[in-house]
Design a protein around this motif. Structure first.
Motif, PDB file in Angstrom:
ATOM      1  N   UNK A  70       1.009  -1.260   0.144  1.00  0.00           N
ATOM      2  CA  UNK A  70       0.009  -0.025   0.063  1.00  0.00           C
ATOM      3  C   UNK A  70       0.944   1.258   0.050  1.00  0.00           C
ATOM      4  N   UNK A  71       1.950   1.204   0.857  1.00  0.00           N
ATOM      5  CA  UNK A  71       3.044   2.498   0.851  1.00  0.00           C
ATOM      6  C   UNK A  71       3.505   2.711  -0.373  1.00  0.00           C
ATOM      7  N   UNK A  72       4.062   1.594  -1.154  1.00  0.00           N
ATOM      8  CA  UNK A  72       4.457   1.630  -2.447  1.00  0.00           C
ATOM      9  C   UNK A  72       3.432   2.024  -3.415  1.00  0.00           C
ATOM     10  N   UNK A  73       2.434   1.751  -3.399  1.00  0.00           N
ATOM     11  CA  UNK A  73       1.205   2.104  -4.309  1.00  0.00           C
ATOM     12  C   UNK A  73       1.030   3.709  -4.078  1.00  0.00           C
ATOM     13  N   UNK A  74       0.864   3.970  -2.943  1.00  0.00           N
ATOM     14  CA  UNK A  74       0.649   5.506  -2.453  1.00  0.00           C
ATOM     15  C   UNK A  74       1.996   6.273  -3.403  1.00  0.00           C
ATOM     16  N   UNK A  75       3.090   5.748  -3.092  1.00  0.00           N
ATOM     17  CA  UNK A  75       4.240   6.504  -3.499  1.00  0.00           C
ATOM     18  C   UNK A  75       4.034   6.549  -5.237  1.00  0.00           C
ATOM     19  N   UNK A  76       3.746   5.513  -5.769  1.00  0.00           N
ATOM     20  CA  UNK A  76       3.693   5.309  -7.247  1.00  0.00           C
ATOM     21  C   UNK A  76       2.685   6.389  -7.709  1.00  0.00           C
ATOM     22  N   UNK A  77       1.401   6.231  -7.033  1.00  0.00           N
ATOM     23  CA  UNK A  77       0.683   7.361  -7.164  1.00  0.00           C
ATOM     24  C   UNK A  77       0.894   8.833  -7.146  1.00  0.00           C
ATOM     25  N   UNK A  78       1.650   9.079  -6.118  1.00  0.00           N
ATOM     26  CA  UNK A  78       2.301  10.269  -5.865  1.00  0.00           C
ATOM     27  C   UNK A  78       3.394  10.904  -7.080  1.00  0.00           C
ATOM     28  N   UNK A  79       4.043   9.683  -7.711  1.00  0.00           N
ATOM     29  CA  UNK A  79       4.976   9.844  -8.502  1.00  0.00           C
ATOM     30  C   UNK A  79       4.639   9.986 -10.104  1.00  0.00           C
ATOM     31  N   UNK A  80       3.487   9.245 -10.405  1.00  0.00           N
ATOM     32  CA  UNK A  80       2.900   9.144 -11.623  1.00  0.00           C
ATOM     33  C   UNK A  80       2.672  10.445 -12.182  1.00  0.00           C
ATOM     34  N   UNK A  81       3.025  10.686 -13.249  1.00  0.00           N
ATOM     35  CA  UNK A  81       2.903  11.801 -14.017  1.00  0.00           C
ATOM     36  C   UNK A  81       1.426  11.980 -14.730  1.00  0.00           C
ATOM     37  N   UNK A  82       0.853  12.985 -14.530  1.00  0.00           N
ATOM     38  CA  UNK A  82      -0.647  13.124 -15.106  1.00  0.00           C
ATOM     39  C   UNK A  82      -0.307  14.136 -16.116  1.00  0.00           C
ATOM     40  N   UNK A  83      -0.926  13.783 -17.312  1.00  0.00           N
ATOM     41  CA  UNK A  83      -1.012  14.782 -18.585  1.00  0.00           C
ATOM     42  C   UNK A  83      -2.265  14.887 -19.124  1.00  0.00           C
ATOM     43  N   UNK A  84      -2.679  15.910 -19.598  1.00  0.00           N
ATOM     44  CA  UNK A  84      -3.685  16.044 -20.176  1.00  0.00           C
ATOM     45  C   UNK A  84      -3.778  15.546 -21.738  1.00  0.00           C
ATOM     46  N   UNK A  85      -4.578  14.725 -22.592  1.00  0.00           N
ATOM     47  CA  UNK A  85      -4.379  14.503 -23.514  1.00  0.00           C
ATOM     48  C   UNK A  85      -5.846  14.628 -24.270  1.00  0.00           C
ATOM     49  N   UNK A  86      -6.260  15.381 -25.061  1.00  0.00           N
ATOM     50  CA  UNK A  86      -7.454  15.533 -25.635  1.00  0.00           C
ATOM     51  C   UNK A  86      -8.570  16.049 -24.438  1.00  0.00           C
ATOM     52  N   UNK A  87      -7.874  16.714 -23.600  1.00  0.00           N
ATOM     53  CA  UNK A  87      -8.706  16.988 -22.289  1.00  0.00           C
ATOM     54  C   UNK A  87      -8.873  16.311 -21.323  1.00  0.00           C
ATOM     55  N   UNK A  88      -8.279  15.218 -21.109  1.00  0.00           N
ATOM     56  CA  UNK A  88      -8.695  14.043 -20.052  1.00  0.00           C
ATOM     57  C   UNK A  88      -7.321  13.766 -19.385  1.00  0.00           C
TER      58      UNK A  88
END
Length: 140
Positions: A70-88
């Motif tokens: 769970x801690x690793x997953x939280x870390x991965x979620x925090x580090x995941x780069x989110x970018x907008x593609x076609x507005x999503x």
């Protein structure tokens, strides 16, 4: 652990990582579907492990492993780069069993989803509609 189970777990892990590397529209069903399924399958398999329930040692080791994932997953979620593609936006006979691996993978992905799901709307990137055209239920 059987060869089939090992290959299944590896295939799921490769699929999850490949999806994340390739990038895709962030959809609620995709974000939560596989992690919930893996977690439920893992819990059921752990509970029904050949008629032998988990021992106290199993429970301690499973809980520790799940917490770490769970801690690793939280870390991965925090580090995941989110970018907008076609507005999503885009004693312990059971602790090492394949069922626990599915449980831990599911919890890992749920923890990651718990971080990513609120981050997307907070950054102004809405969830993409599902392929069937239904709107994403999570909104900010």
């Amino acid at each position: 652990m059987s060869v089939e189970t090992t290959l299944t777990v590896l295939a799921i892990m490769i699929y999850v990582v490949a999806r994340q590397i390739a990038g895709e529209p962030l959809r609620v069903k995709r974000l939560l579907g596989l992690p919930v399924a893996l977690t439920v399958i893992g819990i059921v398999d752990v509970a029904h492990n050949g008629g032998r329930g988990p021992t106290r040692d199993d429970i301690v080791l499973i809980a520790a492993g799940v917490a770490i994932n769970a801690v690793i997953g939280i870390g991965q979620g925090r580090l995941m780069r989110l970018e907008s593609r076609h507005g999503y936006a885009l004693g312990a006979h059971l602790a090492t069993a394949s069922a626990v691996m599915l449980l831990r993978l599911g919890v890992n992905q749920l923890a990651q989803a718990a971080i990513v799901a609120p981050r997307a709307p907070a950054t102004g990137i809405p969830f993409a509609p599902e392929p069937d055209g239904t709107a994403a239920p999570l909104r900010r």
